[in-house]
Design a protein around this motif. Structure first.
Motif, PDB file in Angstrom:
ATOM      1  N   TRP A 104     -27.636   9.348 -15.019  1.00 55.75           N
ATOM      2  CA  TRP A 104     -28.550   9.457 -13.882  1.00 55.75           C
ATOM      3  C   TRP A 104     -28.263   8.426 -12.794  1.00 55.75           C
ATOM      4  O   TRP A 104     -28.138   8.754 -11.610  1.00 55.75           O
ATOM      5  N   HIS A 105     -28.153   7.169 -13.173  1.00 58.10           N
ATOM      6  CA  HIS A 105     -27.974   6.118 -12.162  1.00 58.10           C
ATOM      7  C   HIS A 105     -26.632   6.288 -11.428  1.00 58.10           C
ATOM      8  O   HIS A 105     -26.552   6.046 -10.227  1.00 58.10           O
ATOM      9  N   GLU A 106     -25.598   6.734 -12.165  1.00 60.63           N
ATOM     10  CA  GLU A 106     -24.313   6.971 -11.496  1.00 60.63           C
ATOM     11  C   GLU A 106     -24.439   8.079 -10.458  1.00 60.63           C
ATOM     12  O   GLU A 106     -23.811   8.035  -9.404  1.00 60.63           O
ATOM     13  N   LEU A 107     -25.267   9.081 -10.759  1.00 58.83           N
ATOM     14  CA  LEU A 107     -25.488  10.148  -9.772  1.00 58.83           C
ATOM     15  C   LEU A 107     -26.173   9.586  -8.516  1.00 58.83           C
ATOM     16  O   LEU A 107     -25.764   9.896  -7.392  1.00 58.83           O
ATOM     17  N   VAL A 108     -27.209   8.764  -8.723  1.00 57.74           N
ATOM     18  CA  VAL A 108     -27.925   8.193  -7.572  1.00 57.74           C
ATOM     19  C   VAL A 108     -26.930   7.404  -6.706  1.00 57.74           C
ATOM     20  O   VAL A 108     -26.888   7.567  -5.478  1.00 57.74           O
ATOM     21  N   THR A 109     -26.097   6.611  -7.348  1.00 58.92           N
ATOM     22  CA  THR A 109     -25.106   5.798  -6.627  1.00 58.92           C
ATOM     23  C   THR A 109     -24.138   6.710  -5.865  1.00 58.92           C
ATOM     24  O   THR A 109     -23.828   6.484  -4.701  1.00 58.92           O
ATOM     25  N   LEU A 119     -32.494   9.856  -3.189  1.00 61.17           N
ATOM     26  CA  LEU A 119     -32.787   9.553  -4.594  1.00 61.17           C
ATOM     27  C   LEU A 119     -32.887   8.049  -4.869  1.00 61.17           C
ATOM     28  O   LEU A 119     -33.087   7.650  -6.014  1.00 61.17           O
ATOM     29  N   GLU A 120     -32.783   7.214  -3.810  1.00 59.86           N
ATOM     30  CA  GLU A 120     -32.681   5.759  -4.010  1.00 59.86           C
ATOM     31  C   GLU A 120     -33.865   5.138  -4.760  1.00 59.86           C
ATOM     32  O   GLU A 120     -33.687   4.176  -5.501  1.00 59.86           O
ATOM     33  N   ASN A 121     -35.079   5.706  -4.609  1.00 60.25           N
ATOM     34  CA  ASN A 121     -36.225   5.128  -5.334  1.00 60.25           C
ATOM     35  C   ASN A 121     -36.089   5.312  -6.844  1.00 60.25           C
ATOM     36  O   ASN A 121     -36.777   4.657  -7.612  1.00 60.25           O
ATOM     37  N   LEU A 122     -35.199   6.211  -7.238  1.00 62.06           N
ATOM     38  CA  LEU A 122     -35.043   6.520  -8.664  1.00 62.06           C
ATOM     39  C   LEU A 122     -33.818   5.830  -9.268  1.00 62.06           C
ATOM     40  O   LEU A 122     -33.360   6.193 -10.353  1.00 62.06           O
ATOM     41  N   ALA A 123     -33.308   4.819  -8.559  1.00 61.13           N
ATOM     42  CA  ALA A 123     -32.142   4.075  -9.063  1.00 61.13           C
ATOM     43  C   ALA A 123     -32.482   3.399 -10.386  1.00 61.13           C
ATOM     44  O   ALA A 123     -33.641   3.056 -10.637  1.00 61.13           O
ATOM     45  N   LEU A 124     -31.452   3.241 -11.190  1.00 61.12           N
ATOM     46  CA  LEU A 124     -31.503   2.476 -12.451  1.00 61.12           C
ATOM     47  C   LEU A 124     -32.407   3.056 -13.538  1.00 61.12           C
ATOM     48  O   LEU A 124     -32.675   2.403 -14.530  1.00 61.12           O
ATOM     49  N   ILE A 125     -32.897   4.281 -13.341  1.00 60.09           N
ATOM     50  CA  ILE A 125     -33.613   4.924 -14.461  1.00 60.09           C
ATOM     51  C   ILE A 125     -32.553   5.288 -15.493  1.00 60.09           C
ATOM     52  O   ILE A 125     -31.545   5.912 -15.152  1.00 60.09           O
ATOM     53  N   ARG A 201     -39.330   5.920   1.579  1.00 62.13           N
ATOM     54  CA  ARG A 201     -40.573   6.122   0.818  1.00 62.13           C
ATOM     55  C   ARG A 201     -41.003   4.767   0.277  1.00 62.13           C
ATOM     56  O   ARG A 201     -40.513   4.323  -0.761  1.00 62.13           O
ATOM     57  N   LEU A 202     -41.907   4.116   0.997  1.00 60.41           N
ATOM     58  CA  LEU A 202     -42.256   2.729   0.666  1.00 60.41           C
ATOM     59  C   LEU A 202     -43.730   2.556   0.337  1.00 60.41           C
ATOM     60  O   LEU A 202     -44.243   1.443   0.380  1.00 60.41           O
ATOM     61  N   GLN A 203     -44.421   3.649  -0.019  1.00 58.95           N
ATOM     62  CA  GLN A 203     -45.866   3.516  -0.229  1.00 58.95           C
ATOM     63  C   GLN A 203     -46.203   2.733  -1.491  1.00 58.95           C
ATOM     64  O   GLN A 203     -47.290   2.198  -1.616  1.00 58.95           O
ATOM     65  N   TYR A 204     -45.279   2.653  -2.421  1.00 61.52           N
ATOM     66  CA  TYR A 204     -45.560   1.987  -3.701  1.00 61.52           C
ATOM     67  C   TYR A 204     -45.591   0.466  -3.490  1.00 61.52           C
ATOM     68  O   TYR A 204     -44.655  -0.111  -2.916  1.00 61.52           O
ATOM     69  N   ALA A 205     -46.682  -0.151  -3.954  1.00 56.27           N
ATOM     70  CA  ALA A 205     -46.966  -1.556  -3.615  1.00 56.27           C
ATOM     71  C   ALA A 205     -45.780  -2.508  -3.851  1.00 56.27           C
ATOM     72  O   ALA A 205     -45.412  -3.278  -2.962  1.00 56.27           O
ATOM     73  N   ASP A 206     -45.172  -2.419  -5.040  1.00 53.18           N
ATOM     74  CA  ASP A 206     -44.061  -3.324  -5.382  1.00 53.18           C
ATOM     75  C   ASP A 206     -42.923  -3.245  -4.370  1.00 53.18           C
ATOM     76  O   ASP A 206     -42.293  -4.232  -4.019  1.00 53.18           O
ATOM     77  N   LEU A 207     -42.670  -2.026  -3.911  1.00 49.39           N
ATOM     78  CA  LEU A 207     -41.551  -1.794  -3.008  1.00 49.39           C
ATOM     79  C   LEU A 207     -41.929  -2.196  -1.580  1.00 49.39           C
ATOM     80  O   LEU A 207     -41.141  -2.854  -0.886  1.00 49.39           O
ATOM     81  N   TYR A 224     -32.376   1.037  -2.405  1.00 51.94           N
ATOM     82  CA  TYR A 224     -31.678   1.136  -3.703  1.00 51.94           C
ATOM     83  C   TYR A 224     -31.524  -0.255  -4.332  1.00 51.94           C
ATOM     84  O   TYR A 224     -31.853  -0.477  -5.498  1.00 51.94           O
ATOM     85  N   ILE A 225     -31.092  -1.204  -3.519  1.00 52.06           N
ATOM     86  CA  ILE A 225     -30.895  -2.574  -4.028  1.00 52.06           C
ATOM     87  C   ILE A 225     -32.237  -3.185  -4.441  1.00 52.06           C
ATOM     88  O   ILE A 225     -32.356  -3.804  -5.502  1.00 52.06           O
TER      89      ILE A 225
END
Ligand code: EPU
Length: 346
Positions: A104-109, A119-125, A201-207, A224-225
């Motif tokens: 999955w993460h290789e696909l996002v990259t 798909l950047e918010n889904l990196a490293l899953i 997509r930055l609505q999530y507090a942590d991000l 992504y970073i």
């Protein structure tokens, strides 16, 4: 006419295969018959043989969302279908087709390298592309269901390849048609539809916090970073400490129950869900019960995130399910809320 030379090589069989390295909990588990599936065309013959023999079977992707027992009888299909390609592109969308075995993460990259942000918010899953639609993976305000055009699968009941358009997949929070019908479809390829128009997509507090001081809109690469940084901090690296990400789903409760709880616990973390319902942060509930960082024999609760259960080395499915039950009972006693286990118990 000789068709034999076009026939796919049958899926390679590995009898009595150890799966410790193929599940992110790092549980010792032995598959009676493990088959390496590298092309969809192997599935009709393989499934016919498995079904004719009446063997139990299951598909294993990256092993990042499963709880494996010590012994896995019957057939375990190791999903290794590789490959990704851009299918088409118009002024609105790009369609890409990706094999179920791709990481999955290789696909996002790769999508970012192709200048296809989304798909950047889904990196490293952790996990594979084929597993992503099954639990409709999601993180930082994005769920993969939004980006799926269709799914190619082998229907084990009809013994035929099928293409399911997005609407047939019944995507919901950590849920899908595939999850509801566990032994029917074997996902072989996923076709993603990436819109040309991109907005962060930055609505999530942590991000949002990561970019609160930033004078300009962040790029997809910057997001992504940032996502990789947050995840690396909050979630344990399975190569270092065994885990399957969130162990429980965030419970969704009716507003009547939410109203009572929020009066009693004004600090409780929650989000409005569909009309009439609220989603509660299971990590907060577990944390409040004092479980964060505890150990119970060889397993425990991660010190930075109470929603993640960990295997400190020699734990088993039985140990982790014992800890899960202790947590579920206590959370139910304190808050009257039942926590559902997120990974598949095989
Ligand atoms: N919280 C606590 N204590 C904890 C953990 C969390 O108080 O020990 C509070 C946090 O302060 C925060 C809230 O609970 O206010 C939610 O925590 P977090 O932002 O870490 O997200 P989450 O709800 O625990 C979900 C997904 C994750 C995903 C993140 C980010 C589920 C079951 N989990 O976690 O997905 O990465 O949001 O979007 O929905 C996964 O499914 O394996 C997974 C890691």
């Amino acid at each position: 006419m000789n068709f034999a030379k076009n026939a796919p090589k049958p899926a390679k069989l590995n009898p009595n295969m150890g799966l410790k390295d193929r599940n992110t909990f790092g549980f010792e588990s032995q598959a009676e018959f493990a088959y390496e599936v590298t092309t969809p065309e192997q599935l009709p013959d393989l499934m016919k043989s498995i079904q004719d023999q009446g063997l139990a079977w299951r598909v294993l992707g990256g092993g990042s969302n499963v709880i494996l027992p010590a012994d896995l009888p019957g057939a375990t299909l190791l999903m290794n279908i590789a490959g990704q390609a851009i299918l088409s592109s118009d002024d609105k969308n790009t369609l890409i087709s990706v094999g179920a075995g791709v990481n999955w993460h290789e696909l996002v990259t790769w999508t970012l390298e192709q200048n296809l942000p989304g798909l950047e918010n889904l990196a490293l899953i952790p996990g594979t592309v084929g597993a992503a639609p099954i639990q409709n993976i999601g993180a930082y305000g994005v769920e993969i269901g939004e980006y799926i055009d269709s799914i190619e699968a082998f229907d084990t009941a009809a013994h035929a390849f099928v293409t399911l358009p997005r609407d047939a997949c019944q995507f919901a929070y950590r849920d899908s048609y595939f999850k509801q019908h566990p032994h029917q479809m074997i996902v072989t390829k996923v076709v993603f539809k990436i819109p040309k128009e991109w907005t962060p997509r930055l609505q999530y507090a942590d991000l949002a916090k990561q970019f609160s001081q930033s004078p300009t809109t962040p790029t997809a690469e910057e997001i992504y970073i940032a996502v990789c940084k947050i995840r690396t901090h909050k979630l344990p690296d399975p190569k270092v400490i065994g885990n399957a990400g969130s162990f429980f789903q965030n419970p969704i409760v009716p507003n009547s129950q939410y109203d009572t709880l929020i009066q009693q616990f004004p600090q409780m973390v929650s989000y409005p869900d569909v009309p009439g319902k609220h989603k509660l942060a299971a990590g907060w509930l577990i944390d409040q019960c004092g479980f964060k960082g505890i150990t119970m024999g060889p397993v425990g609760v991660y010190e930075n995130q109470a929603l993640v259960l960990v295997n400190h080395g020699s734990g088993t499915a039985k140990d982790i399910l014992g800890l899960a039950k202790t947590i579920q009972d206590k959370v139910h006693q304190e808050f009257g809320v039942h926590l559902l286990i997120e990974p598949n118990i095989l």
